[in-house]
Scaffold this active site. Structure first.
Site, PDB file in Angstrom:
ATOM      1  N   CYS A  46     -93.875 -36.660 101.966  1.00  0.00           N
ATOM      2  CA  CYS A  46     -93.278 -37.999 101.971  1.00  0.00           C
ATOM      3  C   CYS A  46     -92.144 -38.135 102.987  1.00  0.00           C
ATOM      4  O   CYS A  46     -92.036 -39.151 103.680  1.00  0.00           O
ATOM      5  CB  CYS A  46     -92.809 -38.365 100.574  1.00  0.00           C
ATOM      6  SG  CYS A  46     -91.879 -37.079  99.751  1.00  0.00           S
ATOM      7  N   HIS A  80     -86.612 -42.360 100.299  1.00  0.00           N
ATOM      8  CA  HIS A  80     -85.960 -41.268 101.017  1.00  0.00           C
ATOM      9  C   HIS A  80     -85.278 -41.832 102.269  1.00  0.00           C
ATOM     10  O   HIS A  80     -85.883 -42.610 103.013  1.00  0.00           O
ATOM     11  CB  HIS A  80     -86.989 -40.218 101.472  1.00  0.00           C
ATOM     12  CG  HIS A  80     -87.557 -39.392 100.348  1.00  0.00           C
ATOM     13  ND1 HIS A  80     -87.122 -39.484  99.054  1.00  0.00           N
ATOM     14  CD2 HIS A  80     -88.530 -38.440 100.356  1.00  0.00           C
ATOM     15  CE1 HIS A  80     -87.795 -38.631  98.303  1.00  0.00           C
ATOM     16  NE2 HIS A  80     -88.659 -37.987  99.052  1.00  0.00           N
TER      17      HIS A  80
END
Ligand code: A2P
Length: 339
Positions: A125, A238
């Site tokens: 990710c 993130h």
């Protein structure tokens, strides 16, 4: 055209259902699988309740399997799924470094998906979020070195990561000890520079994934990448500070202009108006926010930037569905849509 989600009850599975509801992918049937614990429960999809089944030991009768139940499940079962005729888009790290398996971010190397032999890997990710912003800069200016520091949300560790942040925060606010289970230390009011296992070179596996996968997706083994991966007490998205040394000098204005045209990117870069990437604004968004673009004070002609991308979406569910959409657009997805 039958689609199956393995790991449908997890954090990424949940997002896969939502992304598929809004997707241009044409399919006739959606099957949901998870562990035997979840068998018989239902999950909403397009106004219906679909029943979750226990993942079988062998083949699944589907044309496309979106797997998000962890590396050990994928490693054990994907060969049987492929032997049964399905295309597997795998969200785990089980096959990402296999030279036979394409590792794909459609905006960057979609055509690599066409060369699959039954399995396509969805990237880590953190890497997926970074390359959406870095690949267009690499194409224009040639990235020589890339230094990344990450600020990663607890949902990167799945549903149990989300629960650990919420439970521990409640406990700390009520003067009770936070009992660390998922993360190595209490996560509320803390940052933890430890994601995945430490390697012999002192980096963690998460940090090495960013290096290995950036090179594979961008298709250039000469790019040198160093990463420090840090878990922070947010729920999703993130964020990453990225420093780039470039072959050809770039100004921040040139980079901003290029990124404004880039697929999957939203330039959010007006510090005077307090506009920059943040989890608060990037969560739930398909595009990766990019901002704080400035000339590097360390690498002449290089750049510093900050990105925030919803890692459950671009870093996982959205990217997997975009790979399937890409293949269907190219007429390269097996299975016929009824009617
Ligand atoms: P379950 O909810 O039944 O445990 P997350 O990444 O959020 O932790 O989610 C992991 C996903 O993988 C969940 O859907 C979980 O199902 C599923 N899963 C875990 N273990 C197995 C297993 N042995 N077989 C199939 N699916 C599994």
């Amino acid at each position: 055209m039958r689609v199956a989600i393995v790991g449908a009850t997890g954090a990424v599975g949940h997002e896969l259902l939502r992304v598929l509801e809004n997707s241009t992918l044409h399919f006739d049937e959606l099957q949901l699988y998870a562990s035997p614990r979840s068998a018989g429960t239902t999950l909403p999809f397009n106004g219906e309740e679909l029943t979750v089944r226990a993942t079988p030991e062998g083949a699944i009768d589907a044309d496309l399997i979106l797997a998000s139940a962890g590396g050990s499940i994928s490693k054990a079962l994907a060969p049987a799924w492929v032997a049964g005729g399905a295309l597997v888009i795998d969200n785990s790290s089980a096959f990402r470094y296999d030279p036979e398996v394409p590792l794909v971010v459609p905006e960057v190397n979609g055509e690599a998906a066409l060369g699959h032999k039954g399995i396509i890997a969805n990237p880590n990710c953190t890497t997926a979020v970074a390359v959406v912003a870095v690949a267009p800069l690499h194409r224009a200016f040639g990235v020589k070195r890339m230094i990344v520091s990450t600020y990663q949300a607890t949902s990167g560790a799945g549903q149990k990561g989300i629960e650990e942040l919420l439970t521990q925060t409640h406990r700390v606010l009520h003067d009770q000890p936070a009992q660390a289970q998922v993360f190595a230390h209490p996560i509320p009011f803390n940052v933890i520079p430890h994601i995945d296992a430490f390697q012999d070179n002192g980096y963690t596996k998460e940090e090495m994934k960013v290096a290995w996968e950036t090179r594979k997706i961008i298709g250039d083994d000469s790019i040198r990448v160093s990463c420090t991966a840090v878990r922070i007490p947010t729920l999703r998205t993130h964020s990453e500070a990225i420093t780039l040394e470039l072959e050809r000098p770039a100004t921040p204005e040139e980079a901003r202009e290029l990124l404004r045209q880039a697929a999957g990117v939203e330039v959010r870069d007006d510090p005077g108006a307090r506009l920059y990437p943040m989890p608060l604004t990037a969560s739930g968004k398909y595009d990766v926010e990019v901002g704080r673009i400035r000339a590097s004070l360390v690498f002449d002609g290089g750049l510093d930037l900050f990105v925030a991308g919803d890692q459950l979406l671009k870093g996982a569910a959205l990217n997997a569905v975009q790979i399937a959409e890409y293949l269907q657009e190219k007429g390269a997805l097996k299975g016929r849509v009824a009617g």
